[in-house]
Design an enzyme around this catalytic site. Structure first.
Site, PDB file in Angstrom:
ATOM      1  N   HIS A  86       0.851  -1.198   0.000  1.00 48.18           N
ATOM      2  CA  HIS A  86       0.000   0.000   0.000  1.00 48.18           C
ATOM      3  C   HIS A  86       0.884   1.244   0.000  1.00 48.18           C
ATOM      4  O   HIS A  86       1.915   1.299   0.669  1.00 48.18           O
ATOM      5  CB  HIS A  86      -0.940   0.007   1.213  1.00 48.18           C
ATOM      6  N   GLU A 152      -3.900   1.438  -7.600  1.00 47.53           N
ATOM      7  CA  GLU A 152      -4.364   2.582  -6.812  1.00 47.53           C
ATOM      8  C   GLU A 152      -3.494   3.803  -7.118  1.00 47.53           C
ATOM      9  O   GLU A 152      -2.426   3.975  -6.516  1.00 47.53           O
ATOM     10  CB  GLU A 152      -4.234   2.279  -5.317  1.00 47.53           C
TER      11      GLU A 152
HETATM   12  P1  PGA Z   1      -9.654   5.903  -0.365  1.00 52.47           P
HETATM   13  O1  PGA Z   1      -8.466   4.890   0.038  1.00 52.47           O
HETATM   14  O2  PGA Z   1     -10.796   5.056  -0.842  1.00 52.47           O
HETATM   15  O3  PGA Z   1      -9.968   6.645   0.913  1.00 52.47           O
HETATM   16  O4  PGA Z   1      -9.127   6.775  -1.431  1.00 52.47           O
HETATM   17  C1  PGA Z   1      -8.173   3.809  -0.791  1.00 52.47           C
HETATM   18  C2  PGA Z   1      -6.930   3.125  -0.318  1.00 52.47           C
HETATM   19  O5  PGA Z   1      -6.028   3.785   0.234  1.00 52.47           O
HETATM   20  O6  PGA Z   1      -6.805   1.895  -0.495  1.00 52.47           O
END
Ligand code: PGA
Length: 223
Positions: A86, A152
């Site tokens: 992450h 992401e």
């Molecule tokens: P968010 O976070 O939906 O608040 O943008 C997603 C993540 O960090 O996996």
């Protein structure tokens, strides 16, 4: 659809107990594609209708690793689903070498892995997204059958604005050239934009929109 929530450092042991009970009551039967990555102090015991995952672990069974969470500690809660890579942990200094060690360890354990990748705004603006993403996946064992990749874009996480469909589609097409496993999108996914990426990805990694269990249940109902 696979719907994963990363609770990050939200929820206490007490508040997650309520979250768990509400979600379990709603699901009523085992739903392994509903996954919640729980803060380690709030891990719960017993049979759950959703998959309880760990946001972090250190790649060792146990030992002298101050402040870390090891496999023995996850196994006590029957946790075999983990998040790796992450961006918020990368920002704390987890580099490609450590991430590779974590993935290798998870593969030895036969754990389910959600591996996060994604580029910064600067990288995106410079038109270097695919090059950067390639550098993040080149060390991965893409054929591992319990690997799910979560794309992401960092510029979208926590911003309230999901990335553009076309930009995500370009990255998905690139990843699909060498990877046939599960693919999630993450970055400000919420009820109002959850339909946008349907058909393009196999599910979502949700942050802020999943912290409230009622809001998460509304998302599950839509899918
Ligand atoms: P968010 O976070 O939906 O608040 O943008 C997603 C993540 O960090 O996996």
């Amino acid at each position: 659809m696979k719907l994963c929530v990363n609770l990050k450092s939200n929820h206490t042991r007490t508040s997650f107990k309520k979250y768990k009970e509400t979600l379990d009551d709603f699901l009523q039967k085992p739903c392994e594609n509903i996954q919640v990555f729980v803060p380690s102090n709030a891990f719960c015991e017993g049979v759950l209708h959703f998959t309880q995952g760990a946001q972090n672990f250190y790649p060792a069974q146990n030992g002298a690793f101050t402040g870390e969470i090891t496999a023995a500690q996850l196994e006590e809660f029957s946790i075999n689903t983990v998040l790796i890579g992450h961006s918020e942990r990368r920002a704390l200094g987890e580099d490609e070498d450590l991430l590779k060690k974590k993935l290798d360890f998870a593969m030895e354990k036969n754990w389910n892995v959600v591996f996060c990748i994604g580029e910064s705004k600067e990288c995106f603006k410079a038109g270097k997204s695919l090059e950067y993403i390639n550098s993040q996946i080149k060390q991965l064992e893409l054929s591992y059958n319990k690997l799910v990749i979560a794309y992401e874009p960092i510029y979208s996480i926590g911003s309230g604005i999901a990335a553009n469909y076309e930009d995500v589609a370009r990255v998905v097409a690139f990843l699909r050239q060498g990877y046939k496993g599960g693919l999630l999108y993450g970055g400000s996914v919420n009820l109002s934009n959850i339909e946008v990426f349907k058909g393009l990805v196999d599910g979502y990694l949700i942050g802020s929109a999943g912290v409230d269990v009622g809001a998460f249940i509304e998302i599950i109902k839509r899918n």
